[in-house]
Write a protein that holds these residues in place. Structure first.
Motif, PDB file in Angstrom:
ATOM      1  N   ALA A 252       1.609   9.646  -5.613  1.00 38.68           N
ATOM      2  CA  ALA A 252       1.858  11.029  -5.220  1.00 38.68           C
ATOM      3  C   ALA A 252       3.162  11.523  -5.906  1.00 38.68           C
ATOM      4  O   ALA A 252       2.873  12.718  -6.282  1.00 38.68           O
TER       5      ALA A 252
ATOM      6  N   SER B 272      -0.246   8.245 -12.571  1.00 37.31           N
ATOM      7  CA  SER B 272      -0.928   8.593 -11.277  1.00 37.31           C
ATOM      8  C   SER B 272      -2.248   8.043 -10.837  1.00 37.31           C
ATOM      9  O   SER B 272      -2.544   7.250  -9.810  1.00 37.31           O
TER      10      SER B 272
ATOM     11  N   ILE C 209      -3.902   4.263  -8.490  1.00 34.97           N
ATOM     12  CA  ILE C 209      -4.810   3.854  -7.387  1.00 34.97           C
ATOM     13  C   ILE C 209      -6.144   3.243  -7.998  1.00 34.97           C
ATOM     14  O   ILE C 209      -6.868   3.020  -7.216  1.00 34.97           O
TER      15      ILE C 209
ATOM     16  N   VAL D 298       0.780  -1.119  -0.068  1.00 32.27           N
ATOM     17  CA  VAL D 298      -0.109  -0.109  -0.235  1.00 32.27           C
ATOM     18  C   VAL D 298       0.974   1.376   0.096  1.00 32.27           C
ATOM     19  O   VAL D 298       0.637   2.298  -0.731  1.00 32.27           O
TER      20      VAL D 298
ATOM     21  N   PRO E 106      -5.992   0.733  -4.257  1.00 28.34           N
ATOM     22  CA  PRO E 106      -6.047   1.538  -3.115  1.00 28.34           C
ATOM     23  C   PRO E 106      -7.335   2.326  -2.888  1.00 28.34           C
ATOM     24  O   PRO E 106      -7.762   2.440  -1.698  1.00 28.34           O
TER      25      PRO E 106
ATOM     26  N   ASN F 128       5.807  -0.920  -8.778  1.00 31.31           N
ATOM     27  CA  ASN F 128       5.661   0.391  -7.967  1.00 31.31           C
ATOM     28  C   ASN F 128       6.659   1.267  -7.932  1.00 31.31           C
ATOM     29  O   ASN F 128       6.744   2.450  -8.491  1.00 31.31           O
TER      30      ASN F 128
ATOM     31  N   ASN G 203       2.385   1.911  -3.364  1.00 29.89           N
ATOM     32  CA  ASN G 203       1.482   2.424  -4.393  1.00 29.89           C
ATOM     33  C   ASN G 203       1.086   3.860  -4.069  1.00 29.89           C
ATOM     34  O   ASN G 203       0.934   4.590  -4.972  1.00 29.89           O
ATOM     35  N   VAL G 204       0.883   4.142  -2.963  1.00 26.06           N
ATOM     36  CA  VAL G 204       0.498   5.624  -2.665  1.00 26.06           C
ATOM     37  C   VAL G 204       1.724   6.541  -2.828  1.00 26.06           C
ATOM     38  O   VAL G 204       1.367   7.617  -3.431  1.00 26.06           O
TER      39      VAL G 204
END
Length: 418
Positions: A201, A233, A237, A193, A243, A376, A196-197
């Motif tokens: 970002a 981007s 998600i 996670v 996510p 990622n 991925n975030v």
């Protein structure tokens, strides 16, 4: 005439045959087992291999032993293993896992499956995604990557998985369920996670920065790179572990899938336009804009049809995407052959990016499991390296060795090229 003695003998033979048949039937109905007593639980255990299965029926753990079961691989895409090649329907899987007595806290990590499921362990319902039903009206799809912790007083985990799909072209799943200690599963989930975030970002920030840069320099190559960053981007998600579903579990599934597919098509459009400018002296105009036209068609088709329809043609699209990648590789090789000193940095960056995107496509086809953290981090590195190379190319970054170490358009396409 049959005497009473012959009758007793025939009855005895019949009873013996019945017992043998029942025993044989019982043996076939025995749930498949996986012996994990020697497994090193400092690592996650993929529950991959043969599972017992009851086709076309949703069975609870209390009734699983009464069913006639066959053996099937899991994970697997139903379309690839069923005679009719269809992915719609239901199935119940069962697997017994033998574990060491020393394990106290355990956890399961369950990827998104097509397209709703229930999971029991030792008769307890631990996890669900969507609503599992026997038809489309009774089912609700949900794609979400989940973990669940539990304890077991037994040395055998009796896992039962109900799986239903009526909304996607492909049924079943590509990635395995993982078993491990609570700490190990939670740690891996946090990494997945978090990466991925982080990817979303970083690429969003890059895209915004390059949009401002485009307003100042007004060069299309900057605009296409900015749109490429921002599109990827958003895609990050809406794909892989999804996510967005972790934060908004009630987000409309149809639109979730549409956005996942549309961002893939837009990515190829921006990449094709980016390559067309970058290699304008080497690229063919028709071949450069053909991917743009095809992807625009797929975007419109995706917007106008339900997921069960547009997901049916993704294999054809991936074939087209593979040809686009091949064309990009050809351009890169040609650039390297005719290259002046200093082109290797940007060319190597693009080459790695093509290979990584190719890995993503092959993994999506189900040839092997995703290494999501690798993907990622890999994409972030590729975009950052391309950013640095592009900034040197635009003259924003300068050094005494720029002309020797970095690619410029003039180097590749100057009129004095040999």
């Amino acid at each position: 005439m049959i005497t009473w003695r012959k009758g007793i003998i025939l009855a005895s033979i019949f009873m013996c045959c019945s017992i043998l048949v029942e025993a044989q039937s019982g043996r076939f109905q025995q749930v498949e087992s996986l012996d994990a007593r020697a497994w090193d639980f400092s690592k996650r255990l993929p529950l991959r291999g043969n599972w017992s299965i009851v086709e076309d029926k949703l069975v609870t753990p209390a009734n699983i032993a009464r069913e006639v079961m066959s053996i099937a691989p899991f994970p697997a895409i139903w379309n690839d293993h069923r005679l009719d090649g269809k992915g719609a329907g239901v199935a119940t899987y069962a697997l017994n896992v033998l574990i060491p007595d020393s394990l106290d806290s355990l956890a399961l990590e369950i990827p998104s499956l097509n397209s709703s499921y229930n999971v029991w362990v030792n008769g307890e319902l631990l996890l669900s995604a969507g609503i599992v039903g026997t038809d489309k009206e009774k089912s609700t799809p949900q794609w979400i990557h989940k973990i669940v912790s539990f304890t077991s007083e037994s040395d055998t985990l009796k896992i039962v998985l109900q799986l239903a799909n009526f909304h996607h072209h492909k049924g079943g799943g590509r990635n395995p369920i993982y078993l491990g200690t609570q700490d190990r599963i939670q740690s891996h989930f946090n990494w997945v996670v978090g990466s991925n975030v982080f990817e979303a970002a970083v690429l969003l920030l890059e895209g915004i920065v390059f949009l401002f840069l485009y307003r100042r320099m007004n060069k299309p190559v900057i605009l296409y790179f900015a749109l490429l960053c921002m599109t990827w981007s958003v895609r990050s998600i809406f794909s892989n572990i999804y996510p967005l579903a972790l934060v908004f579990p009630d987000f409309n599934w149809q639109w979730q899938v549409k956005i996942e597919y549309i961002t893939l098509y837009l990515t190829v459009i921006w990449a094709a336009l980016f390559f067309n400018i970058l290699f304008k002296e080497m690229s063919n105009v028709l071949l450069s804009y053909l991917p743009v036209a095809l992807n625009l068609f797929f975007i419109i088709f995706t917007l106008l049809t339900p997921a069960a329809v547009f997901t049916r043609w993704i294999t054809i699209y991936l074939g087209i995407a593979a040809l686009v990648i091949l064309y990009a590789v050809i351009l890169i090789v040609r650039a390297l052959i005719t290259d002046r000193e200093g082109s290797w940095f940007l060319m190597s960056t693009i080459w790695i990016g093509v290979l990584l995107f190719g890995y993503d496509i092959v993994a999506y086809q189900g040839s092997f499991s995703y290494n999501i953290v690798f993907l990622n981090i890999g994409y972030v590195v590729i975009f950052l390296l391309t950013t640095v190379a592009l900034l040197f190319h635009l003259g924003i970054f300068k050094s005494k060795t720029v002309e020797k170490n970095f690619l410029t358009y003039k180097d590749l396409y100057g009129s004095d090229r040999r």
